[in-house]
Write a protein that holds these residues in place. Structure first.
Motif, PDB file in Angstrom:
ATOM      1  N   LEU A 153       0.845  -1.192   0.000  1.00 17.50           N
ATOM      2  CA  LEU A 153       0.000   0.000   0.000  1.00 17.50           C
ATOM      3  C   LEU A 153       0.883   1.245   0.000  1.00 17.50           C
ATOM      4  O   LEU A 153       1.859   1.321   0.765  1.00 17.50           O
ATOM      5  N   VAL A 154       0.525   2.233  -0.824  1.00 17.01           N
ATOM      6  CA  VAL A 154       1.235   3.506  -0.865  1.00 17.01           C
ATOM      7  C   VAL A 154       0.210   4.620  -0.670  1.00 17.01           C
ATOM      8  O   VAL A 154      -0.889   4.575  -1.236  1.00 17.01           O
ATOM      9  N   ASP A 155       0.571   5.622   0.128  1.00 14.91           N
ATOM     10  CA  ASP A 155      -0.329   6.726   0.475  1.00 14.91           C
ATOM     11  C   ASP A 155      -0.038   7.927  -0.424  1.00 14.91           C
ATOM     12  O   ASP A 155       1.078   8.450  -0.425  1.00 14.91           O
ATOM     13  N   SER A 156      -1.050   8.385  -1.159  1.00 17.04           N
ATOM     14  CA  SER A 156      -0.846   9.504  -2.090  1.00 17.04           C
ATOM     15  C   SER A 156      -0.591  10.824  -1.374  1.00 17.04           C
ATOM     16  O   SER A 156      -0.094  11.768  -1.978  1.00 17.04           O
ATOM     17  N   SER A 157      -0.934  10.921  -0.089  1.00 15.56           N
ATOM     18  CA  SER A 157      -0.815  12.192   0.626  1.00 15.56           C
ATOM     19  C   SER A 157       0.523  12.349   1.334  1.00 15.56           C
ATOM     20  O   SER A 157       0.758  13.359   1.995  1.00 15.56           O
TER      21      SER A 157
END
Length: 324
Positions: free
Chosen positions: A111-115
């Motif tokens: 999972l990667v967080d765009s923020s």
């Protein structure tokens, strides 16, 4: 492995694109990222291929770049509100985010967080992955399960197999299919379980570093997004500084704490309204109140300003009667 299900995303021959063209394609579907080729390379072999999977946006990202990076300037320009569920198909990719370094191989999920700032390392070697765009605020505001961003789920983990299988099933499901909402919710639930944090409280709240305080405050906002107690002063008290100091920290990002809370509540409300469109009988007013807004008129004004449309336009016309 079930990667054979994604054979359509592994053509025998990839063409070479000019760097600007490939980068523009990536920005148009994933947000602002900076693409850097290896020395002496002017093109990118691969492709950026968007599609839909049961109503969820899915993007293939294939390349042989040195790195792809998303920094604070990119986040300021493009306030993306997604978690990217990455399914690695070919090659390897190194990922840095939130102080964690991860290397993913074929079959792995992450999972990667765009923020938050992130860097993808390819070293000029070919990599091919699918990026499934998931509603960030709905995930992170669920207090029953805390999600670990940037943690790898290995290919031979049963949860990785489940995630790949659900994405493959959604790829064969039209967004209008009556089973699509249930399949999407099943993917959301499986993703939460696959990346559930083992740490009950992973925050060290007091810090002398402004950047660290910003990270802590953003996590607190995500965890308490819909609660009435969530205010700039409450956050300042939690991290042990004055409100003026905390506002100074966020001025570096070109925003305020209050603006960030409001922005994330609006994105959360928009994702909830998409569920209304998918058949949920919740009203727009209920969505506004459940997202932390006490004034429906104020909510409507803020929503129109950010998304250039009214909340009703997110809901299908046949479901919009009385939703005000």
């Amino acid at each position: 492995m079930e990667l054979i299900r994604f054979r359509e995303f592994s053509p025998d021959v990839y063409r070479e694109y000019p760097l600007d063209e490939w980068s523009s394609s990536l920005r148009s579907v994933c947000g602002n990222f900076q693409s850097k080729p290896c020395d002496g390379m002017r093109g990118v072999t691969g492709r950026v291929h968007p599609s839909k999977a049961g109503g969820i946006e899915l993007v293939q990202v294939a390349n042989d770049l040195a790195t792809i990076q998303r920094n604070l300037d990119d986040i300021r320009k493009d306030y993306g509100e997604h978690l990217f569920l990455l399914l690695q198909i070919e090659g390897e990719c190194g990922i840095e985010q939130l102080g964690r370094q991860t290397i993913v191989a074929p079959g792995d999920c992450v999972l990667v967080d765009s923020s938050s700032p992130s860097t993808f390392h390819f070293g000029g070697k070919f990599s091919n992955h699918l990026s499934v765009h998931l509603p960030r605020q709905i995930f992170l505001s669920d207090r029953t399960t805390r999600v670990d961003v940037s943690r790898r789920v290995e290919a031979d983990d049963p949860m990785s197999s489940i995630l790949r299988g659900l994405v493959a099933k959604l790829m064969k499901t039209d967004s209008g299919d009556k089973r699509a909402p249930e399949l999407r919710e099943l993917l959301f639930s499986a993703t939460r379980q696959a990346f559930a944090s083992d740490d009950a409280d992973d925050l060290s709240l007091h810090s002398d570093c402004g950047y660290h305080r910003i990270e802590i405050v953003q996590i607190l906002i995500d965890r308490h997004l819909t609660e009435k107690k969530l205010t700039p002063q409450w956050l300042a008290n939690r991290v042990g500084v004055s409100l003026r100091t905390l506002q100074g920290d966020f001025s570096v990002l070109g925003t305020t704490v209050n603006s960030l809370i409001r922005m994330r509540r609006l994105y959360y409300a928009r994702d909830q309204l998409s569920l209304v469109r998918s058949g949920n009988d919740t009203t727009i007013a209920e969505v506004a109140y459940n997202s932390g807004f006490n004034d429906i008129s104020y909510f409507n004004r803020c929503f129109r300003k950010i998304f250039s449309c009214t909340p009703k336009t997110i809901v299908r016309p046949e479901n919009s009667v009385g939703l005000s």
